[in-house]
Design an enzyme around this catalytic site. Sequence first.
Site, mmCIF file in Angstrom:
data_model
loop_
_atom_site.group_PDB
_atom_site.id
_atom_site.type_symbol
_atom_site.label_atom_id
_atom_site.label_comp_id
_atom_site.label_asym_id
_atom_site.label_seq_id
_atom_site.Cartn_x
_atom_site.Cartn_y
_atom_site.Cartn_z
ATOM 1 C CD1 TRP A 1 -2.945 1.411 0.620
ATOM 2 C CD2 TRP A 1 -1.584 2.347 2.128
ATOM 3 N NE1 TRP A 1 -3.459 2.641 0.940
ATOM 4 C CE2 TRP A 1 -2.643 3.232 1.869
ATOM 5 C CE3 TRP A 1 -0.592 2.717 3.049
ATOM 6 C CZ2 TRP A 1 -2.751 4.477 2.497
ATOM 7 C CZ3 TRP A 1 -0.702 3.952 3.670
ATOM 8 C CH2 TRP A 1 -1.769 4.811 3.407
ATOM 9 N NE ARG B 1 -11.135 2.062 4.792
ATOM 10 C CZ ARG B 1 -11.690 2.909 3.952
ATOM 11 N NH1 ARG B 1 -12.517 2.494 3.027
ATOM 12 N NH2 ARG B 1 -11.405 4.191 3.997
ATOM 13 C CE LYS C 1 -11.265 6.520 -5.466
ATOM 14 N NZ LYS C 1 -10.757 7.559 -4.561
ATOM 15 C CG ASP D 1 -12.139 2.219 -3.060
ATOM 16 O OD1 ASP D 1 -11.187 1.456 -3.302
ATOM 17 O OD2 ASP D 1 -12.066 3.155 -2.230
ATOM 18 C CB CYS E 1 -10.165 2.806 -6.657
ATOM 19 S SG CYS E 1 -9.336 3.300 -5.136
ATOM 20 C CG ASP F 1 -5.272 5.070 -1.101
ATOM 21 O OD1 ASP F 1 -5.944 5.461 -2.070
ATOM 22 O OD2 ASP F 1 -5.728 4.325 -0.209
#
Length: 739
Positions: free
Chosen positions: A192, A436, A469, A471, A519, A541
Amino acid sequence: MPVEWRPEERQFHLHNGRISYVMRVLANGWLGHLHAGAPLAAGRSYAHLGPTDFQGFSQRVGEPVGLELPTAGSGDFRIPSLVVEQPDGSSLLDLRCVDHRVLPGKPPLAGLPSTYVVRDEEAETLEVELRDEIAGLEVRLLYTIFGDRPVIARSAVLANRGEGRLVVRTAMSASLDLPDSRWELVQLSGTWSRERYPHAAPLLPGRRSVGSLRGASGLEHNPFLMVQRPRTSEAAGEAIGLSLVYSGNFLAEAEVEPRGTARLRIGIHPEGFAWTLEPGAELALPEAVLAWSGEGVGALSDAYHDLYRRRLVRGPWRDRPRPVVLNSWEGVYFDFDHDRLVEMARATADLGIELFVLDDGWFGERDSDTSSLGDWVVDRRKLPGGLRALAHDVEALGIRFGLWIEPEMVSPRSRLFDAHPEWAIQVPGRGRTEIRHQLVLDLGRPEVVDHLEAAISGVLESAAISYVKWDMNRNITEPFGGTLPPERQGEFFHRYMLGVYELWRRLTTRFPDILFESCASGGGRFDPGLLAYAPQAWTSDDTDAVERLRIQWGTSLVYPVSSMGAHVSAVPNHQVGRITPLATRGAVAFFGQFGYELDPRRLTEAEGVEVRAQVRFYTEHRALFQQGRFVRLRSPFEDDGNEAAWMMVSNDRRRAVVAHYRVLGRPVPRYDRLRLRGLDPLTTYRVTPWPDAAGIGGVARAGDELMSVGLGIEPADPPNGVGVGDFTARLFDLEATGG
Ligand code: DGJ
C-alpha cells in the site's frame, strides 16, 4: 498471412515482421516450442531449433525440449502448465495435436476480459486442438498475432469430452520455454502506498515467483513478469514480457533447470485452485499477453501501452478526452453536507476543473469506515435533497458530477448484512475476519450480482452522474462459497472473479457514457483485467509527488499514462507528511489522468492562480498527455534516486512535454544534459520552459541534437526561480517549428 503452417515440418510460424512465434508438432504429437521473440523470415523451416521428439527430459542430455503445454509426470520434470486429475486419481496426460484452424480476427473469451480487434483484418488467431483420449480431455490453445504489434495473446479452453469427471488443478494461461537463462527477471512489487516498484535480479537455478492468494491481484505484486538480457536499458537490449489479463489470484513464475534452460509461466494461482469439469463442460483460461522487444524496455512498454489503450480498454471513453477531476476524499474525508459540497464544487469550477467527485461517505449512515457498505441509499442527514439535487447544483456550476461506490463489500453494521448475512464470505461455524470493519460479498453467487446490479443501477439512474470511482478495500479471508458443494470449493476464488467481471460488464454496458475508474485502496487491483472495463484506475493512495515518481515510473512499465489516476493533493502530504511545491505536484500528476484531491476552498489566492494555470496547461495538452507516447528518460530507482525524467511525445512527433525532477537540491549542481527520445531527428522544435514566468521564451533546437546531445537542464535557472531548492520539477514544452 501472419499464421504460417508448413505441413512438411508440421510447423506453425506466427510472424508479422515485429515478432515471431514458432512451434511444431513433435513426432509424438505433442506441441513443441521452437522460438518466441525476434522476427524471423517466413517460408523457412526452423525445425533444427529443437529436438523432433519428446522422449523424457533426462534421456536426451543437452536437449531439453521446448513444450507449449507441459504436463506433470511426463518426464519433463519442470514446472507444468496443466495438471488435471482424472477419475482414477492419476494426473498423467498425453495431449496430442489432433487439429488446428486459423480464425480471422480474435474470438472473445467467455466471461473473461481480453484484448480484442475492431476489424477481423487486424489479427489472426491460431487454434490448436489437443486431445488426451484416455482422460477425454480436449485443450484448445489460442494464439493471436496482431498485424503490426510485437505481441502474441494466448489463452486456452479446456473441455471434458469424456465420460468421467475431471478436476483441473493447475491451468496456466501461458508457459514459455527459453533456450538459455542469461536473463534478469523483473517484477513489479510493493505494498500500500508504494505499489509496483520494479525489481530486477538474475535468473538462478530453481524457481522464482510472484503471485497473489488474496482474491485480487493485490498491492503486493502485479500479474506481470519480464525477462531482460543483462545490461538492457530503456533504449537497447532484449526483453520479453508476460502480462495476465486477470484480477484475481495469480502466479507468475520462472524456473531454471540444471542445463540452463528457463521456463516462464503465468496464470491463475494453482494453490487452492481445483475446477471440476463434468462431461461436456468447458473452462476458459484468462488471457496472457506476451510482448517482445529487441530495442530495450521502452519499446516493450510501448507495445503494452498501445495494445492496452486501444484494444483492451473498451467503450466510448477509450478515445474521448477525459476530464480533469477534483476528488473530495483528502479534502473533507467523511465530513461534509450538501452545502459544503456545493461550495467545494463552486471553488472547483472556478479553478477550471471539469468534474467534481464525491468520494466515500454519502450513503447509509456512514460517518466513518465502520458502517453502511451495502446500503446504497443516500444519507439524507447529509444530503437532504439526495444525489439528484447535489448533482443538479454541481452541474449548474458548469461542471460534471461523479460518485464513489464500493459494491463488493458489506459492513456488519448495515441493513444489507442484517437482511443477508449469508451473502458475506465466511466458513460456516468459524469466525469472520473484519478488515477496515468490512466483509466481502460472495459475488460467486448470481443473486448477489443481480442484487448489486439493481442497487447500483438505481443509484446511477437517480442523478446526473458522469463518473464512477469503483473502490475495493479489502482482500478475502475465510474463502468459502456458501452455495458450492464441498468438492467445488476450489472454484471459489475464480467464481468470485467471474462474478466481479459480470457485474462490471453489466454496469459498464448499461451506462456506457459514465467514465469508470477502478480503485482498490489505491492500486490494489491495477491490472489488465479491470482495464477491460474501466479505462483508468487510481494508481495509489500515496499522492506525494516524490513517492509518485517511483510509483508512476514502475506502473508505466506495462500500463499507459491514460490509465493512471494522478492527483495534486494538499501539503503537508497526508501519507508521508512531505511539503513539496505545488508546481512539482502538478508536474508529476500531469503524467497521469490529471486531477486534484484537496479542499479547493482552502487554497490561497496565489495557489488558485497556479492551479488555474496548471489546469489550462493540461487541458491545452490533453491529447498529448492522454494519447501520446510516454518515454522514460531517467529512473528514480537508479543512482541515488535523486532524479527522474520522462516525456510525452505526440504520435506525429510534433509536440512533446519533457519533465525533469530533482528530489533534494544539491550545491554546485552538475552541468547536465537530458537526452530525449522519440522526436523526429529532422524536425526543429521550439523548446519553452513551463511555466515561463520570467518570459524568457523558447529556443529552437533540432530533434537530432535533442536526442543525441541532449537538452540542457542544469545549472538551475535562478531568474525563473525554477529548479532551485528541494523537490523541484522543470517542464519543457516542445513544439515543431518546421521540417
Ligand atoms: C480507498 C481509496 O483508495 C481512497 O482513494 C478513498 O476512496 C477511500 N478508499 C475511501 O474510503
